[in-house]
Design a protein around this motif. Sequence first.
Motif, PDB file in Angstrom:
ATOM      1  N   VAL A   1       0.837  -1.203   0.000  1.00 39.49           N
ATOM      2  CA  VAL A   1       0.000   0.000   0.000  1.00 39.49           C
ATOM      3  C   VAL A   1       0.870   1.250   0.000  1.00 39.49           C
ATOM      4  CG1 VAL A   1      -1.905   1.209   1.122  1.00 39.49           C
ATOM      5  CG2 VAL A   1      -1.723  -1.294   1.317  1.00 39.49           C
ATOM      6  N   GLY A   2       0.812   1.977  -1.105  1.00 31.93           N
ATOM      7  CA  GLY A   2       1.499   3.254  -1.206  1.00 31.93           C
ATOM      8  C   GLY A   2       0.618   4.366  -0.667  1.00 31.93           C
ATOM      9  N   THR A   3       1.028   5.596  -0.860  1.00 26.84           N
ATOM     10  CA  THR A   3       0.304   6.733  -0.275  1.00 26.84           C
ATOM     11  C   THR A   3      -0.362   7.623  -1.322  1.00 26.84           C
ATOM     12  OG1 THR A   3       2.373   8.007  -0.251  1.00 26.84           O
ATOM     13  CG2 THR A   3       1.793   6.802   1.758  1.00 26.84           C
ATOM     14  N   ALA A   4      -0.470   7.157  -2.564  1.00 29.82           N
ATOM     15  CA  ALA A   4      -0.991   8.004  -3.642  1.00 29.82           C
ATOM     16  C   ALA A   4      -2.471   8.328  -3.453  1.00 29.82           C
ATOM     17  CB  ALA A   4      -0.779   7.322  -4.986  1.00 29.82           C
ATOM     18  N   GLY A   5      -2.851   9.493  -3.967  1.00 26.22           N
ATOM     19  CA  GLY A   5      -4.219   9.979  -3.834  1.00 26.22           C
ATOM     20  C   GLY A   5      -5.267   9.127  -4.523  1.00 26.22           C
TER      21      GLY A   5
ATOM     22  N   PRO B   1      15.493   4.734  -6.892  1.00 24.42           N
ATOM     23  CA  PRO B   1      14.068   4.409  -6.797  1.00 24.42           C
ATOM     24  C   PRO B   1      13.482   4.917  -5.478  1.00 24.42           C
ATOM     25  CG  PRO B   1      15.307   2.515  -7.591  1.00 24.42           C
ATOM     26  CD  PRO B   1      16.316   3.542  -7.146  1.00 24.42           C
ATOM     27  N   THR B   2      12.173   5.088  -5.458  1.00 30.90           N
ATOM     28  CA  THR B   2      11.490   5.547  -4.259  1.00 30.90           C
ATOM     29  C   THR B   2      11.457   4.442  -3.200  1.00 30.90           C
ATOM     30  OG1 THR B   2       9.344   4.803  -5.091  1.00 30.90           O
ATOM     31  CG2 THR B   2      10.003   7.070  -5.613  1.00 30.90           C
ATOM     32  N   ASN B   3      11.157   4.826  -1.962  1.00 34.62           N
ATOM     33  CA  ASN B   3      10.970   3.825  -0.911  1.00 34.62           C
ATOM     34  C   ASN B   3       9.829   2.878  -1.273  1.00 34.62           C
ATOM     35  OD1 ASN B   3      12.985   5.131   0.483  1.00 34.62           O
ATOM     36  ND2 ASN B   3      11.658   5.953   2.087  1.00 34.62           N
ATOM     37  N   GLY B   4       8.808   3.425  -1.921  1.00 41.62           N
ATOM     38  CA  GLY B   4       7.695   2.575  -2.358  1.00 41.62           C
ATOM     39  C   GLY B   4       8.137   1.538  -3.363  1.00 41.62           C
ATOM     40  N   ALA B   5       9.030   1.919  -4.271  1.00 42.70           N
ATOM     41  CA  ALA B   5       9.529   0.983  -5.279  1.00 42.70           C
ATOM     42  C   ALA B   5      10.328  -0.140  -4.624  1.00 42.70           C
ATOM     43  CB  ALA B   5      10.391   1.718  -6.300  1.00 42.70           C
ATOM     44  N   PHE B   6      11.213   0.216  -3.702  1.00 47.98           N
ATOM     45  CA  PHE B   6      11.981  -0.818  -2.998  1.00 47.98           C
ATOM     46  C   PHE B   6      11.049  -1.745  -2.224  1.00 47.98           C
ATOM     47  CE2 PHE B   6      15.753   2.272  -2.964  1.00 47.98           C
ATOM     48  CZ  PHE B   6      16.413   1.591  -3.979  1.00 47.98           C
ATOM     49  N   THR B   7       9.996  -1.181  -1.629  1.00 49.11           N
ATOM     50  CA  THR B   7       9.040  -1.998  -0.875  1.00 49.11           C
ATOM     51  C   THR B   7       8.313  -2.963  -1.789  1.00 49.11           C
ATOM     52  OG1 THR B   7       8.722  -0.179   0.703  1.00 49.11           O
ATOM     53  CG2 THR B   7       7.057  -1.923   0.678  1.00 49.11           C
TER      54      THR B   7
ATOM     55  N   ASN C   1      15.302  13.422  -7.442  1.00 52.89           N
ATOM     56  CA  ASN C   1      16.004  12.203  -7.041  1.00 52.89           C
ATOM     57  C   ASN C   1      15.247  10.928  -7.382  1.00 52.89           C
ATOM     58  OD1 ASN C   1      14.098  13.002  -5.084  1.00 52.89           O
ATOM     59  ND2 ASN C   1      15.104  11.812  -3.491  1.00 52.89           N
ATOM     60  N   HIS C   2      14.011  11.051  -7.885  1.00 53.53           N
ATOM     61  CA  HIS C   2      13.236   9.874  -8.274  1.00 53.53           C
ATOM     62  C   HIS C   2      12.719  10.027  -9.704  1.00 53.53           C
ATOM     63  CE1 HIS C   2      13.459   8.715  -4.141  1.00 53.53           C
ATOM     64  NE2 HIS C   2      12.621   9.634  -3.711  1.00 53.53           N
ATOM     65  N   ASP C   3      12.665   8.921 -10.428  1.00 54.80           N
ATOM     66  CA  ASP C   3      12.105   8.927 -11.776  1.00 54.80           C
ATOM     67  C   ASP C   3      10.685   8.360 -11.695  1.00 54.80           C
ATOM     68  OD1 ASP C   3      11.457   8.659 -14.458  1.00 54.80           O
ATOM     69  OD2 ASP C   3      13.481   8.076 -15.049  1.00 54.80           O
ATOM     70  N   TYR C   4       9.728   9.210 -11.382  1.00 54.11           N
ATOM     71  CA  TYR C   4       8.356   8.767 -11.164  1.00 54.11           C
ATOM     72  C   TYR C   4       7.731   8.204 -12.438  1.00 54.11           C
ATOM     73  CZ  TYR C   4       8.676  11.355  -6.761  1.00 54.11           C
ATOM     74  OH  TYR C   4       9.048  11.806  -5.526  1.00 54.11           O
ATOM     75  N   THR C   5       8.067   8.796 -13.560  1.00 55.35           N
ATOM     76  CA  THR C   5       7.493   8.324 -14.826  1.00 55.35           C
ATOM     77  C   THR C   5       7.967   6.908 -15.132  1.00 55.35           C
ATOM     78  OG1 THR C   5       7.426  10.595 -15.668  1.00 55.35           O
ATOM     79  CG2 THR C   5       7.260   8.809 -17.279  1.00 55.35           C
ATOM     80  N   LEU C   6       9.244   6.643 -14.924  1.00 50.68           N
ATOM     81  CA  LEU C   6       9.774   5.294 -15.146  1.00 50.68           C
ATOM     82  C   LEU C   6       9.087   4.306 -14.209  1.00 50.68           C
ATOM     83  CD1 LEU C   6      11.779   3.249 -16.317  1.00 50.68           C
ATOM     84  CD2 LEU C   6      13.457   4.039 -14.616  1.00 50.68           C
ATOM     85  N   GLU C   7       8.911   4.678 -12.963  1.00 51.59           N
ATOM     86  CA  GLU C   7       8.248   3.776 -12.017  1.00 51.59           C
ATOM     87  C   GLU C   7       6.803   3.513 -12.433  1.00 51.59           C
ATOM     88  OE1 GLU C   7       8.732   4.683  -7.897  1.00 51.59           O
ATOM     89  OE2 GLU C   7      10.929   4.831  -8.028  1.00 51.59           O
ATOM     90  N   MET C   8       6.097   4.552 -12.824  1.00 52.60           N
ATOM     91  CA  MET C   8       4.711   4.399 -13.257  1.00 52.60           C
ATOM     92  C   MET C   8       4.606   3.406 -14.413  1.00 52.60           C
ATOM     93  SD  MET C   8       2.249   7.341 -14.894  1.00 52.60           S
ATOM     94  CE  MET C   8       3.320   7.475 -16.348  1.00 52.60           C
TER      95      MET C   8
ATOM     96  N   MET D   1       1.519   5.116  -8.434  1.00 54.03           N
ATOM     97  CA  MET D   1       1.206   6.035  -9.528  1.00 54.03           C
ATOM     98  C   MET D   1       0.704   5.308 -10.766  1.00 54.03           C
ATOM     99  SD  MET D   1       3.625   8.983 -11.235  1.00 54.03           S
ATOM    100  CE  MET D   1       3.567  10.002  -9.778  1.00 54.03           C
ATOM    101  N   THR D   2      -0.368   5.822 -11.337  1.00 55.18           N
ATOM    102  CA  THR D   2      -0.930   5.326 -12.590  1.00 55.18           C
ATOM    103  C   THR D   2      -0.980   6.484 -13.585  1.00 55.18           C
ATOM    104  OG1 THR D   2      -3.162   5.774 -11.746  1.00 55.18           O
ATOM    105  CG2 THR D   2      -2.301   3.531 -11.467  1.00 55.18           C
ATOM    106  N   ARG D   3      -1.299   6.183 -14.821  1.00 51.08           N
ATOM    107  CA  ARG D   3      -1.255   7.209 -15.870  1.00 51.08           C
ATOM    108  C   ARG D   3      -2.212   8.369 -15.616  1.00 51.08           C
ATOM    109  NH1 ARG D   3       1.678   6.145 -20.482  1.00 51.08           N
ATOM    110  NH2 ARG D   3       2.535   4.028 -20.616  1.00 51.08           N
ATOM    111  N   ASP D   4      -3.276   8.129 -14.863  1.00 51.19           N
ATOM    112  CA  ASP D   4      -4.230   9.197 -14.589  1.00 51.19           C
ATOM    113  C   ASP D   4      -3.968   9.883 -13.253  1.00 51.19           C
ATOM    114  OD1 ASP D   4      -4.914   7.024 -13.053  1.00 51.19           O
ATOM    115  OD2 ASP D   4      -7.067   7.150 -13.427  1.00 51.19           O
ATOM    116  N   TYR D   5      -2.694   9.898 -12.846  1.00 48.90           N
ATOM    117  CA  TYR D   5      -2.333  10.436 -11.533  1.00 48.90           C
ATOM    118  C   TYR D   5      -2.763  11.882 -11.353  1.00 48.90           C
ATOM    119  CZ  TYR D   5       1.552  12.815 -13.860  1.00 48.90           C
ATOM    120  OH  TYR D   5       2.299  13.619 -14.679  1.00 48.90           O
ATOM    121  N   ALA D   6      -2.859  12.643 -12.446  1.00 47.61           N
ATOM    122  CA  ALA D   6      -3.196  14.068 -12.343  1.00 47.61           C
ATOM    123  C   ALA D   6      -4.604  14.299 -11.815  1.00 47.61           C
ATOM    124  CB  ALA D   6      -3.025  14.729 -13.705  1.00 47.61           C
ATOM    125  N   LYS D   7      -5.426  13.266 -11.806  1.00 49.92           N
ATOM    126  CA  LYS D   7      -6.801  13.398 -11.303  1.00 49.92           C
ATOM    127  C   LYS D   7      -6.854  13.441  -9.780  1.00 49.92           C
ATOM    128  CE  LYS D   7      -9.011  10.724 -15.028  1.00 49.92           C
ATOM    129  NZ  LYS D   7      -9.833   9.505 -15.285  1.00 49.92           N
TER     130      LYS D   7
END
Length: 441
Positions: free
Chosen positions: A211-215, A360-366, A408-415, A383-389
């Motif tokens: 479980v990440g913390t994304a909206g 990578p983010t802490n979420g990615a390592f987890t 320090n993180h590549d969010y797009t690559l992780e998504m 994060m998903t492609r519709d994250y801006a919502k």
Amino acid sequence: MAFHTSRIFTWLLVISIGIVFFALYQENVTVNINWTAFSGNSETIVSKWDNEEKATRPIVLNATAPAKWVTSMAVTEFERKRENVSTRGVVSETPMPILLKTNFSKLPVWDFDDVYNQDAAPANTSCQQSLRNSKDKSFMQAFLPNIRLFLHKDNINMSEWNRLSHFNNPFGFMGFSYNDVMSSVKLIPEPKEPLLSPKPGGDGCIRCAVVGTAGILNGSKMGKEIDAHDYVFRMNGAVTKGYEEDVGNKTSVYVHTAHSITTSLYLFKKYGYKWAPHDEGIKYVMIPEGMRDFQWLGGLLRGERVPLGQYQNKRPRTYYMGQYNESRFYVLHQDFLRYVRNRFLKSPHLNARYWAIVRPTNGAFTLFLALHTCDTVDAYGFMTRDYAKYSNYYFQKHDKSHVVFYANHDYTLEMKTWEKLHNDEIMRLYQRSEKKPPPKT
């Protein structure tokens, strides 16, 4: 007089040459590691390895070359030592000279960059749905099911220190002093049990939610589904009180750094965050991302205040709300962290001047920790492609904020990676689908 002086000079010359040849002979018949590194050119001398029969030339490689498997003497010798095969001669007992990140304009790549410690192969899983039975060839080729996950005092020595000192934190000890780090590492006990085991009376499968913390979880009503898993991983500012309907309440494994477990207390206080998860029997996993983490570990493992650094005088054990137990505390190994980056999340930002902070983010390592300890993994709040919502965090119900893309993180690559793992049926990614209004007539 001149004649005698000449003879003395000749004898001194002969003796000097003899000493040099003797030294070279000794070097040729011992096993030792002489670590040197030079910067300023595209070529970097990585290391000099001598075997039992003859000295080898220094290994020179292009520091900009992509990571790859290399059957060089360095790799062969490293593999031999890692497997505890006895070797004659002397292994280096002193730390290599400290490498500085500032000496490199981009991520340096060594010939042993993609070589990792691995533990004994785990028992074959009886879970038919296990991701280890995946038919996806590209994933299985990259995936190392028995990669060494955890660092402890019994799996590091001087040779390991020198190898890992070629990599920047959190992937190694570049720029760190041996004594500063090892005073804490030598306190880390070897884990007495695996991180997770199948539930008694079950079908042998280990089912996990991460479980990440994304909206995206705000208003999702995924709480019951999340808590129904055998184990639930959370990380960072894992606020649950008041948000149980959307994110659940159970936490089995909490992954953190010294920074995240301390700063979450005041960053998210207004959202109801009061303490790190502390369910009875919870297991804590720490990412050693920098010197402050080793200083934190020193205080934590000794049960004392942190003696120096950013957290000086803090009492680490108070942050675990009475649930700290050395038998349930784990520290991720630098090889595992580097493997995750190299094989799954190697960002092009590593070629930029700020390469040393990119990870990578802490979420990615987890999430990858779960992929290596569970049979099935469902990811929520990533994060998903519709994250801006959605807001940045799920607990910002009335405080809409946009995702902040830190350097320090590549969010797009992780998504894109989460999406690919979902599409390849390695894991399941929660992707919110909202009903579209009916077309106007």
